[in-house]
Motif scaffolding. Structure first.
Motif, PDB file in Angstrom:
ATOM      1  N   PHE A 179       0.826  -1.207   0.000  1.00 28.83           N
ATOM      2  CA  PHE A 179       0.000   0.000   0.000  1.00 28.83           C
ATOM      3  C   PHE A 179       0.859   1.256   0.000  1.00 28.83           C
ATOM      4  N   PRO A 180       0.599   2.196  -0.931  1.00 26.86           N
ATOM      5  CA  PRO A 180       1.377   3.445  -0.987  1.00 26.86           C
ATOM      6  C   PRO A 180       0.818   4.490  -0.021  1.00 26.86           C
ATOM      7  N   TRP A 181       1.388   4.553   1.163  1.00 22.73           N
ATOM      8  CA  TRP A 181       0.929   5.489   2.187  1.00 22.73           C
ATOM      9  C   TRP A 181       1.277   6.926   1.792  1.00 22.73           C
ATOM     10  N   PRO A 182       0.540   7.891   2.319  1.00 25.28           N
ATOM     11  CA  PRO A 182       0.877   9.297   2.060  1.00 25.28           C
ATOM     12  C   PRO A 182       2.044   9.731   2.941  1.00 25.28           C
ATOM     13  N   GLU A 183       2.583  10.880   2.651  1.00 25.60           N
ATOM     14  CA  GLU A 183       3.625  11.490   3.476  1.00 25.60           C
ATOM     15  C   GLU A 183       3.096  12.844   3.948  1.00 25.60           C
ATOM     16  N   PRO A 184       2.283  12.841   5.003  1.00 25.93           N
ATOM     17  CA  PRO A 184       1.599  14.072   5.411  1.00 25.93           C
ATOM     18  C   PRO A 184       2.521  15.049   6.137  1.00 25.93           C
ATOM     19  N   THR A 185       2.149  16.294   6.101  1.00 31.93           N
ATOM     20  CA  THR A 185       2.794  17.287   6.958  1.00 31.93           C
ATOM     21  C   THR A 185       2.309  17.045   8.391  1.00 31.93           C
ATOM     22  N   GLN A 209       0.649  19.026  10.236  1.00 35.73           N
ATOM     23  CA  GLN A 209      -0.727  19.502  10.348  1.00 35.73           C
ATOM     24  C   GLN A 209      -1.697  18.507   9.726  1.00 35.73           C
ATOM     25  N   GLN A 210      -1.325  17.928   8.583  1.00 36.38           N
ATOM     26  CA  GLN A 210      -2.184  16.942   7.931  1.00 36.38           C
ATOM     27  C   GLN A 210      -2.314  15.680   8.779  1.00 36.38           C
ATOM     28  N   GLN A 211      -1.210  15.245   9.394  1.00 38.26           N
ATOM     29  CA  GLN A 211      -1.274  14.055  10.244  1.00 38.26           C
ATOM     30  C   GLN A 211      -2.170  14.296  11.453  1.00 38.26           C
ATOM     31  N   ALA A 212      -2.064  15.472  12.042  1.00 33.75           N
ATOM     32  CA  ALA A 212      -2.916  15.803  13.181  1.00 33.75           C
ATOM     33  C   ALA A 212      -4.392  15.800  12.783  1.00 33.75           C
ATOM     34  N   ALA A 213      -4.685  16.280  11.565  1.00 28.94           N
ATOM     35  CA  ALA A 213      -6.075  16.288  11.084  1.00 28.94           C
ATOM     36  C   ALA A 213      -6.588  14.864  10.902  1.00 28.94           C
ATOM     37  N   ILE A 214      -5.745  13.974  10.397  1.00 28.14           N
ATOM     38  CA  ILE A 214      -6.148  12.571  10.232  1.00 28.14           C
ATOM     39  C   ILE A 214      -6.398  11.927  11.585  1.00 28.14           C
ATOM     40  N   GLU A 215      -5.509  12.183  12.533  1.00 29.92           N
ATOM     41  CA  GLU A 215      -5.674  11.597  13.873  1.00 29.92           C
ATOM     42  C   GLU A 215      -6.953  12.096  14.538  1.00 29.92           C
ATOM     43  N   GLN A 216      -7.238  13.377  14.376  1.00 32.01           N
ATOM     44  CA  GLN A 216      -8.467  13.937  14.953  1.00 32.01           C
ATOM     45  C   GLN A 216      -9.699  13.302  14.307  1.00 32.01           C
ATOM     46  N   ALA A 217      -9.676  13.159  12.985  1.00 36.52           N
ATOM     47  CA  ALA A 217     -10.820  12.554  12.293  1.00 36.52           C
ATOM     48  C   ALA A 217     -10.944  11.070  12.632  1.00 36.52           C
ATOM     49  N   ALA A 218      -9.814  10.391  12.807  1.00 36.54           N
ATOM     50  CA  ALA A 218      -9.849   8.973  13.189  1.00 36.54           C
ATOM     51  C   ALA A 218     -10.477   8.808  14.563  1.00 36.54           C
ATOM     52  N   ASP A 227      -7.445  12.315   1.991  1.00 41.34           N
ATOM     53  CA  ASP A 227      -7.232  12.797   0.621  1.00 41.34           C
ATOM     54  C   ASP A 227      -6.282  13.993   0.610  1.00 41.34           C
ATOM     55  N   ALA A 228      -6.453  14.900   1.570  1.00 42.13           N
ATOM     56  CA  ALA A 228      -5.592  16.082   1.632  1.00 42.13           C
ATOM     57  C   ALA A 228      -4.137  15.684   1.851  1.00 42.13           C
ATOM     58  N   ALA A 229      -3.922  14.614   2.618  1.00 37.70           N
ATOM     59  CA  ALA A 229      -2.553  14.153   2.873  1.00 37.70           C
ATOM     60  C   ALA A 229      -1.905  13.591   1.614  1.00 37.70           C
ATOM     61  N   TYR A 230      -2.711  13.126   0.687  1.00 43.07           N
ATOM     62  CA  TYR A 230      -2.194  12.648  -0.592  1.00 43.07           C
ATOM     63  C   TYR A 230      -2.006  13.795  -1.591  1.00 43.07           C
ATOM     64  N   GLY A 231      -2.429  14.989  -1.206  1.00 41.23           N
ATOM     65  CA  GLY A 231      -2.245  16.142  -2.073  1.00 41.23           C
ATOM     66  C   GLY A 231      -3.301  16.293  -3.136  1.00 41.23           C
ATOM     67  N   LYS A 232      -4.416  15.579  -2.957  1.00 38.33           N
ATOM     68  CA  LYS A 232      -5.507  15.705  -3.924  1.00 38.33           C
ATOM     69  C   LYS A 232      -6.823  15.689  -3.155  1.00 38.33           C
ATOM     70  N   THR A 233      -7.662  16.654  -3.401  1.00 37.21           N
ATOM     71  CA  THR A 233      -8.856  16.806  -2.580  1.00 37.21           C
ATOM     72  C   THR A 233     -10.133  16.341  -3.256  1.00 37.21           C
ATOM     73  N   LYS A 234     -10.057  15.926  -4.514  1.00 39.54           N
ATOM     74  CA  LYS A 234     -11.283  15.512  -5.186  1.00 39.54           C
ATOM     75  C   LYS A 234     -10.992  14.411  -6.195  1.00 39.54           C
ATOM     76  N   PHE A 235     -11.759  13.337  -6.091  1.00 38.35           N
ATOM     77  CA  PHE A 235     -11.693  12.240  -7.049  1.00 38.35           C
ATOM     78  C   PHE A 235     -13.095  12.036  -7.614  1.00 38.35           C
ATOM     79  N   SER A 236     -13.189  11.851  -8.914  1.00 41.07           N
ATOM     80  CA  SER A 236     -14.496  11.713  -9.547  1.00 41.07           C
ATOM     81  C   SER A 236     -15.057  10.304  -9.413  1.00 41.07           C
ATOM     82  N   SER A 237     -14.193   9.320  -9.137  1.00 39.87           N
ATOM     83  CA  SER A 237     -14.640   7.932  -9.050  1.00 39.87           C
ATOM     84  C   SER A 237     -13.600   7.114  -8.304  1.00 39.87           C
ATOM     85  N   GLU A 238     -13.986   5.910  -7.910  1.00 43.19           N
ATOM     86  CA  GLU A 238     -13.023   5.008  -7.279  1.00 43.19           C
ATOM     87  C   GLU A 238     -11.941   4.604  -8.266  1.00 43.19           C
TER      88      GLU A 238
END
Length: 410
Positions: free
Chosen positions: A313-319, A321-330, A370-381
């Motif tokens: 699995f290709p994990w993101p490399e968050p900043t 701030q992005q990692q903190a946002a993921i942890e809060q949402a998790a 998605d923000a941690a991957y640097g892309k905020t919108k995907f049109s489909s899976e």
């Protein structure tokens, strides 16, 4: 041999005919397993070596036989030749029983995704810097150490001093559906204390006899240590539990944190030293897109794997701030689950019964990931899968040449 489905032979024979006449094109209705899991890395590199290109494909759909008593099977259709063409077409199905819709593709890879011709090998270590994943415990005890609530109560009524040696036992079903099983773990029990528990001694003797009766020489060898398990994996701190098999109807594979007091079976994976960040990524729609694209299937259910799914699995490399946002949402996902304490994870992740608050919490988590991957919108899976394969390709080019490929085990 022993890994590929028989239909793989027809693909190979078609390639041999195409080599004699490159104008030949073939299309086969096939079991979908040749486009999933470990089989992809065995079959398709050989076909690509001869120049095979996929022209069109129908992703997984259910084919029901009209014969009486015949079970429905899950199939794909793959059209290919030794010549490249454009455009290429992918036929997507919202569910295995729905009608397809066509999507134009620039390239169709062996996972039937619009992505580069990449095949994932069975990797022994994670591609990225994340905790390693492992399987749970494998007792090979003939059921002598495992108890239901009622069986445990009856045992303790006879031998109450054994109470401290019982630990919660979790497989995939116990975890997902919330029912209790127990394990009498005597591996750490001092001999002088064990000898004072005759009922426990009977269980040890029964395990020894069970192993000695096996036709397997390694299992008979295990009879020398009847209080130990064949496979032991018991983290000393909190760990993540991931069911090996989960319903394809769920939008997310339910995973969760467990305390070290619990023992888990080899029907689940465990990730020691995992944090809220790791839980968040693995509970996201991004990770699930990867799972659905590359995992093996049991019928149509997700069959999670360490070597193909997690370790590639290709994990993101968050900043930070992005990692903190993921942890809060998790944590928001865990909090939403906690508000329905009487519901099992199977209840909570039923697509028709999933609470609105849990749905919203996952949406917030998806946005953060998605923000941690640097892309905020995907049109489909399909677009997500293509993005992840591109990231995988980028990450593997950074690896030392000697470690790009891992040797497949027996």
């Amino acid at each position: 041999a022993g890994l590929l489905d028989y239909v793989a032979c027809w693909y190979r024979l078609a390639i041999e005919m195409m080599k004699q006449n490159p104008a030949i094109r073939s299309a086969f209705v096939s079991t979908n397993s040749i486009t999933q899991g470990e089989q992809v890395g065995v079959l398709w590199p050989d076909l690509f070596e001869h120049g095979a290109k996929i022209h069109f494909a129908h992703r997984t759909f259910q084919w029901s036989s009209e014969a009486r008593g015949k079970a429905a099977v899950h199939c794909v259709i793959v059209g290919f030749s030794l010549q490249d063409i454009s455009p290429k077409w992918l036929f997507e199905y919202d569910t295995p029983k729905s009608d397809p819709h066509a999507v134009r593709a620039s390239n169709i890879n062996p996972y039937l995704a619009d992505a580069p011709d990449i095949t994932l090998q069975n990797r022994s270590k994670p591609l990225c810097k994340v905790p390693e994943i492992g399987i749970g415990n494998k007792p090979i005890d003939g059921g002598n150490y495992l108890f239901s609530d009622e069986e445990k109560d009856a045992f303790l009524a006879i031998e109450p001093q054994a109470a401290k040696w019982f630990r919660r036992w979790l497989g995939a079903d116990e975890f997902l559906y919330g029912y209790h099983r127990w394990c009498l773990w005597l591996g750490d029990c001092p001999p002088e204390e064990l000898r004072k528990m005759p009922e426990a001694m009977k269980r040890v003797e029964a395990v020894k006899a069970f192993r000695l009766a096996s036709k397997s020489a390694p299992t008979r060898k295990l009879a020398e240590t009847p209080r130990r398990f064949h496979v032991e994996n018991m983290p000393k701190s909190t760990f993540l539990l991931v069911p090996k098999v989960s319903s394809e109807k769920r939008a997310y594979i339910p995973i969760g944190f467990m305390e070290p007091s619990a023992l888990v079976s080899d029907l689940v994976f465990i990730v020691p030293n995992a944090t809220l960040f790791h839980f968040g990524i693995m509970s996201s729609v991004m990770h699930m897109a990867w799972v659905r694209a590359v995992c093996g299937r049991l019928e149509s259910r997700y069959r999670y794997s360490a070597g193909i799914v997690y370790n590639n699995f290709p994990w993101p490399e968050p900043t930070g701030q992005q990692q903190a946002a993921i942890e809060q949402a998790a944590q928001g996902v865990l909090d939403a689950r906690a508000k329905s304490q009487d519901s099992s994870l199977a209840d909570l992740y039923d697509p028709l019964a999933m609470p609105d608050e849990l749905t919203k919490a996952h949406r917030a988590l998806n946005k953060a990931v998605d923000a941690a991957y640097g892309k905020t919108k995907f049109s489909s899976e399909a677009e997500r899968v293509a993005f992840l394969f591109q990231r995988y390709e980028h990450l593997t080019t950074l690896l030392p040449t000697a470690t790009k490929k891992t040797k497949r085990g027996k």
